[in-house]
Design a protein around this motif. Structure first.
Motif, mmCIF file in Angstrom:
data_model
loop_
_atom_site.group_PDB
_atom_site.id
_atom_site.type_symbol
_atom_site.label_atom_id
_atom_site.label_comp_id
_atom_site.label_asym_id
_atom_site.label_seq_id
_atom_site.Cartn_x
_atom_site.Cartn_y
_atom_site.Cartn_z
ATOM 1 N N ALA A 19 -15.792 20.223 18.731
ATOM 2 C CA ALA A 19 -16.482 19.287 19.608
ATOM 3 C C ALA A 19 -16.733 18.019 19.188
ATOM 4 O O ALA A 19 -16.824 16.972 19.863
ATOM 5 N N SER A 20 -17.107 17.797 17.792
ATOM 6 C CA SER A 20 -17.539 16.418 17.344
ATOM 7 C C SER A 20 -16.326 15.502 17.317
ATOM 8 O O SER A 20 -16.259 14.123 17.282
ATOM 9 N N MET A 21 -14.697 16.239 17.265
ATOM 10 C CA MET A 21 -13.677 15.397 16.968
ATOM 11 C C MET A 21 -12.951 15.247 18.515
ATOM 12 O O MET A 21 -11.972 14.339 18.665
ATOM 13 N N MET A 22 -13.596 15.775 19.471
ATOM 14 C CA MET A 22 -12.941 15.805 20.913
ATOM 15 C C MET A 22 -13.063 14.311 21.453
ATOM 16 O O MET A 22 -11.781 13.881 21.994
ATOM 17 N N PRO A 23 -13.938 13.749 21.455
ATOM 18 C CA PRO A 23 -13.947 12.120 22.010
ATOM 19 C C PRO A 23 -12.871 11.303 21.216
ATOM 20 O O PRO A 23 -12.110 10.841 22.023
ATOM 21 N N ALA A 24 -12.658 11.298 20.046
ATOM 22 C CA ALA A 24 -11.815 10.573 19.444
ATOM 23 C C ALA A 24 -10.358 11.051 19.502
ATOM 24 O O ALA A 24 -9.432 10.412 19.667
ATOM 25 N N LEU A 25 -10.313 12.292 19.660
ATOM 26 C CA LEU A 25 -8.922 13.051 20.150
ATOM 27 C C LEU A 25 -8.613 12.436 21.259
ATOM 28 O O LEU A 25 -7.335 12.041 21.604
ATOM 29 N N LEU A 67 -1.412 8.761 14.204
ATOM 30 C CA LEU A 67 -1.698 7.578 13.443
ATOM 31 C C LEU A 67 -2.923 6.881 13.834
ATOM 32 O O LEU A 67 -3.902 6.377 13.090
ATOM 33 N N LEU A 68 -3.206 6.920 15.191
ATOM 34 C CA LEU A 68 -4.559 6.320 15.739
ATOM 35 C C LEU A 68 -5.738 7.515 15.672
ATOM 36 O O LEU A 68 -7.054 6.931 15.722
ATOM 37 N N PHE A 69 -5.393 8.703 15.653
ATOM 38 C CA PHE A 69 -6.636 9.617 15.861
ATOM 39 C C PHE A 69 -7.307 9.561 14.588
ATOM 40 O O PHE A 69 -8.679 9.442 14.750
ATOM 41 N N PRO A 70 -6.859 9.436 13.446
ATOM 42 C CA PRO A 70 -7.751 9.175 12.252
ATOM 43 C C PRO A 70 -8.655 7.928 12.248
ATOM 44 O O PRO A 70 -10.147 7.754 11.871
ATOM 45 N N LEU A 71 -8.025 6.859 12.692
ATOM 46 C CA LEU A 71 -8.579 5.508 13.010
ATOM 47 C C LEU A 71 -9.866 5.602 14.037
ATOM 48 O O LEU A 71 -10.939 5.359 13.627
ATOM 49 N N SER A 76 -15.425 6.069 14.985
ATOM 50 C CA SER A 76 -16.722 6.635 15.588
ATOM 51 C C SER A 76 -17.925 7.066 14.896
ATOM 52 O O SER A 76 -19.178 6.795 14.991
ATOM 53 N N LEU A 77 -17.615 7.146 13.513
ATOM 54 C CA LEU A 77 -18.305 7.612 12.456
ATOM 55 C C LEU A 77 -19.138 6.379 12.033
ATOM 56 O O LEU A 77 -20.388 6.547 11.802
ATOM 57 N N VAL A 78 -18.337 5.351 11.790
ATOM 58 C CA VAL A 78 -19.001 4.196 11.334
ATOM 59 C C VAL A 78 -19.789 3.510 12.532
ATOM 60 O O VAL A 78 -21.113 3.169 12.063
ATOM 61 N N VAL A 79 -19.382 3.796 13.604
ATOM 62 C CA VAL A 79 -20.270 3.232 14.647
ATOM 63 C C VAL A 79 -21.675 4.140 14.836
ATOM 64 O O VAL A 79 -22.610 3.613 15.220
#
Length: 128
Positions: A19-25, A67-71, A76-79
């Protein structure tokens, strides 16, 4: 900055929830799909001899998404960390109200020993 990256890496390591990765995914998938389709559509060499566009955008999308998912996830973690630091540093302080301003004005008037006449209009000789 390196401390922030270390904290982000620790958060990623301890995060076991999808769930924490879902928005970035989802955001990275949508962004890579849009970029892949748009760049493939405007390329001049993607039409065959009959003038029909070739369907190669899926390969571009599936190449770009990993390539984009980790970025997106690290961004999102930095924000999130920056927003947390800003919230911690910001303290709410109430502003001055009319009662506080009037109380300070009375204290200053009493300290000067002179009465302050408010609401009076100047005479004609004070006009410039």
């Amino acid at each position: 900055m390196p401390r922030l990256l270390v904290e982000c890496a620790q958060f990623v390591r301890h995060s076991r929830s999808l769930a924490s990765m879902m928005p970035a995914l989802l955001l990275s998938g949508a962004a890579s799909l849009l970029v892949g389709v748009l760049l493939h559509a405007v390329a001049p060499d993607v039409v065959d001899a009959a003038g029909v566009p070739l369907l190669g955008w899926q390969e571009a999308w599936m190449t770009l998404w990993p390539l984009l998912f980790p970025l997106f996830y690290l961004a999102s973690l930095v924000v999130r960390k920056a927003r947390h630091l800003a919230a911690v540093r910001m303290t709410w302080q109430p502003g001055l109200g009319l009662a506080e301003i009037a109380a300070v004005s009375r204290q200053i008037d009493a300290g000067l020993g002179r009465p302050v006449l408010r609401g009076l209009k100047p005479r004609n000789d004070y006009l410039a």
